[in-house]
Design an enzyme around this catalytic site. Structure first.
Site, short mmCIF file in Angstrom:
data_model
loop_
_atom_site.label_atom_id
_atom_site.label_comp_id
_atom_site.label_asym_id
_atom_site.label_seq_id
_atom_site.Cartn_x
_atom_site.Cartn_y
_atom_site.Cartn_z
CG HIS A 20 -0.12 0.28 2.57
ND1 HIS A 20 0.42 -0.78 3.24
CD2 HIS A 20 -0.06 1.34 3.16
CE1 HIS A 20 1.01 -0.23 4.36
NE2 HIS A 20 0.67 1.12 4.29
C1 UD1 Z 1 -2.26 5.47 5.51
C2 UD1 Z 1 -0.89 6.06 6.10
C3 UD1 Z 1 0.10 5.27 6.00
C4 UD1 Z 1 -0.16 3.78 6.80
C5 UD1 Z 1 -1.43 3.36 6.11
C6 UD1 Z 1 -1.90 2.33 7.02
C7 UD1 Z 1 -0.59 8.65 5.75
C8 UD1 Z 1 0.07 9.67 4.79
N1 UD1 Z 1 -0.42 7.16 5.10
O1 UD1 Z 1 -1.85 5.33 4.09
O2 UD1 Z 1 1.42 5.94 6.57
O3 UD1 Z 1 0.94 3.00 6.40
O4 UD1 Z 1 -2.50 4.46 6.17
O5 UD1 Z 1 -3.01 1.47 6.11
O6 UD1 Z 1 -1.36 8.81 6.53
N2 UD1 Z 1 -9.24 4.33 1.23
C9 UD1 Z 1 -10.32 3.74 1.19
N3 UD1 Z 1 -11.06 3.43 2.28
C10 UD1 Z 1 -10.72 3.79 3.63
C11 UD1 Z 1 -9.24 4.32 3.53
C12 UD1 Z 1 -8.66 4.66 2.61
O7 UD1 Z 1 -10.80 3.59 0.17
O8 UD1 Z 1 -11.01 3.26 4.74
C13 UD1 Z 1 -8.74 4.45 -0.16
C14 UD1 Z 1 -8.95 5.96 -0.65
O9 UD1 Z 1 -8.93 5.70 -2.22
C15 UD1 Z 1 -7.76 6.95 -0.40
C16 UD1 Z 1 -6.49 5.94 -0.07
O10 UD1 Z 1 -7.18 4.82 0.03
O11 UD1 Z 1 -7.65 8.04 -1.05
C17 UD1 Z 1 -5.42 6.41 0.84
O12 UD1 Z 1 -5.72 6.61 1.90
P1 UD1 Z 1 -5.03 7.42 3.10
O13 UD1 Z 1 -5.75 7.21 4.41
O14 UD1 Z 1 -4.58 8.55 2.57
O15 UD1 Z 1 -3.62 6.65 3.00
P2 UD1 Z 1 -3.21 5.09 3.17
O16 UD1 Z 1 -2.54 4.77 1.86
O17 UD1 Z 1 -4.38 4.48 3.50
N1 UDP Z 2 -3.60 -5.72 8.86
C1 UDP Z 2 -4.74 -6.34 8.81
N2 UDP Z 2 -5.56 -6.93 7.86
C2 UDP Z 2 -5.15 -6.47 6.73
C3 UDP Z 2 -3.61 -5.89 6.40
C4 UDP Z 2 -2.96 -5.51 7.52
O1 UDP Z 2 -5.38 -6.46 10.11
O2 UDP Z 2 -5.70 -6.85 5.49
C5 UDP Z 2 -2.91 -5.17 10.28
C6 UDP Z 2 -1.72 -5.98 10.37
O3 UDP Z 2 -1.64 -7.26 10.89
C7 UDP Z 2 -0.82 -4.85 11.26
C8 UDP Z 2 -1.61 -3.46 10.54
O4 UDP Z 2 -2.66 -3.90 9.85
O5 UDP Z 2 -1.32 -5.05 12.53
C9 UDP Z 2 -0.39 -2.87 9.61
O6 UDP Z 2 -1.31 -2.08 8.98
P1 UDP Z 2 -0.51 -1.31 7.57
O7 UDP Z 2 0.00 -2.19 6.83
O8 UDP Z 2 -2.19 -0.83 6.86
O9 UDP Z 2 0.12 -0.09 8.11
P2 UDP Z 2 1.71 0.28 8.33
O10 UDP Z 2 1.88 -0.77 9.54
O11 UDP Z 2 2.40 -0.07 7.06
O12 UDP Z 2 1.67 1.64 8.78
#
Ligand code: UD1
Ligand code: UDP
Length: 351
Positions: free
Chosen positions: A203
């Site tokens: 992601h």
């Molecule tokens: C965010 C964090 C990242 C973290 C990740 C965990 C920032 C800059 N990034 O990234 O550090 O590792 O969360 O998962 O804060 N979206 C949905 N539904 C949701 C959430 C997101 O559809 O519930 C989609 C949308 O298209 C959105 C995109 O995901 O634009 C990105 O979501 P965003 O929260 O901005 O960043 P992440 O990639 O999730």
């Molecule tokens: N995780 C989860 N379901 C998924 C993917 C990740 O429960 O489908 C959990 C994972 O076990 C960990 C956390 O989400 O505890 C990690 O989040 P993510 O990879 O979104 O973010 P990051 O750690 O890179 O910020």
């Protein structure tokens, strides 16, 4: 003592669940959910599975470009701080919710406490690196999970209010992995057997926002020698549609993001985990499952140093070579503390 906790993204729910349980024994916690993640299986499922109390404030900010998303959070968190007048504001990790919380509190002279302080990739092109550097420099209590994190803070001249507590995700892993066998049936619902499949998560902006990289990674994984289970992050799904990318699903099995118990179950039983997630790299080590990291650098350098994690970036040849596991080590030192980080952090916050 009154503490405002800011959460918003999936990994923060896991981390906050651990600390909150201890914190609420001796402090009043006001839980604020920014709404950064909002799909049921990116948010609600974690509250339910981990027994996190309902947020006192749900800001409903949702998705958006960095400036707009962080700006809306900043404005809304500021209002909550003014209304609640807390003694401290607690933030986790390195998301935009973390940054907004740190900025809002610091401007109102509210002490900031940062869980997962001191992590660095030294890559300022990552939004997370900017968020964590700012958060650490605004915080007055910094809870560092590892020795490397302590050293990183010292190198930036941050020497006061630093505590090496271990990693709260290890607390969560130890407690919740005991419950996996009764809480997760995911292995029965997929065409997989223990230790016979690869698990993929992807992601990071550096991989998803570059069509060539995304294509290179996923087309390599679609031709692996075993099934690849891929709980796909909504960001990545959206990018596949935007770039009109698709792959044969014979090997690469896309599933919706799963809850925490199912994820632990998939991690514990995978032959190899391939990921660009910070949390999943750590959990791979905790689960004693070899990890291949689809990035050029990692904040969790200890896992690479002990040869349980291998950095391959997005290069197809490097990915194919790494799954042979020739790099895998056998030493398994404690990297993430003693599993009592949550209790220690709560104590440091309230005494
Ligand atoms: C965010 C964090 C990242 C973290 C990740 C965990 C920032 C800059 N990034 O990234 O550090 O590792 O969360 O998962 O804060 N979206 C949905 N539904 C949701 C959430 C997101 O559809 O519930 C989609 C949308 O298209 C959105 C995109 O995901 O634009 C990105 O979501 P965003 O929260 O901005 O960043 P992440 O990639 O999730
Ligand atoms: N995780 C989860 N379901 C998924 C993917 C990740 O429960 O489908 C959990 C994972 O076990 C960990 C956390 O989400 O505890 C990690 O989040 P993510 O990879 O979104 O973010 P990051 O750690 O890179 O910020």
């Amino acid at each position: 003592m009154k503490i405002i906790t800011i959460v918003g993204a999936r990994p923060q729910f896991v981390k906050a669940a651990v600390v909150s349980k201890h914190l609420r024994q001796s402090a009043r916690e006001i839980l604020v959910h920014t709404g950064q993640h909002y799909d049921v299986n990116m948010s609600d499922i974690f509250f339910k599975e981990l027994g996190i109390p309902a947020p006192d404030y749900h800001l409903g900010i949702g998705s958006g470009p960095h400036g707009a998303q962080t700006g809306k959070m900043l404005e809304a968190i500021e209002k909550v701080i003014i209304q609640e007048s807390p003694d401290c504001l607690l933030i986790y990790g390195d998301t935009n919710s973390t940054l907004a919380g740190a900025l809002a509190a610091a401007k109102l002279h509210i002490p900031v406490a940062h869980v997962e302080a001191g992590l660095r990739s030294f890559n300022r092109r990552m939004p997370e690196e900017i968020n964590r550097v700012v958060a650490d420099h605004l915080a007055s209590k910094l809870f560092a999970p590892t020795r490397t994190a302590m050293n990183n803070l010292a190198h930036e001249g941050i020497t006061e209010g630093i505590y090496r507590t271990g990693d709260v995700m290890y607390d969560a892993f130890l407690e919740m992995s005991q419950r996996v066998s009764c809480q997760s049936q995911i292995l029965d619902t997929l065409p997989i057997s223990p230790k016979q499949y690869y698990l993929l998560t992807l992601h990071r902006a550096e991989n998803t926002d570059d069509p060539a990289k995304l294509q290179a990674i996923l087309s390599t994984l679609a031709e692996m020698d075993r099934l690849v289970i891929f709980p796909i992050h909504p960001r990545t799904r959206a990018k596949l549609a935007e770039y009109h990318l698709s792959f044969s699903e014979k090997i690469l099995k896309l599933i919706e993001p799963v809850g925490y118990f199912d994820m632990l179950n998939l991690e514990l039983n995978a032959a190899v985990i391939l990921t660009d997630s910070g949390g999943v790299q750590k959990e791979a080590y905790m689960a004693k499952t070899p990890c291949i990291t689809l990035r050029d650098e990692t904040e969790w350098v200890e896992t690479v140093e002990v040869h349980w994690n291998c950095l391959v970036g997005s290069d197809p040849d490097a990915i194919r070579e790494a799954v042979s596991l020739k790099w895998l080590g056998s030493d398994y030192p404690d990297l993430f503390g003693d599993g009592a980080a949550g209790a220690q952090i709560a104590k440091l916050l309230t005494t």
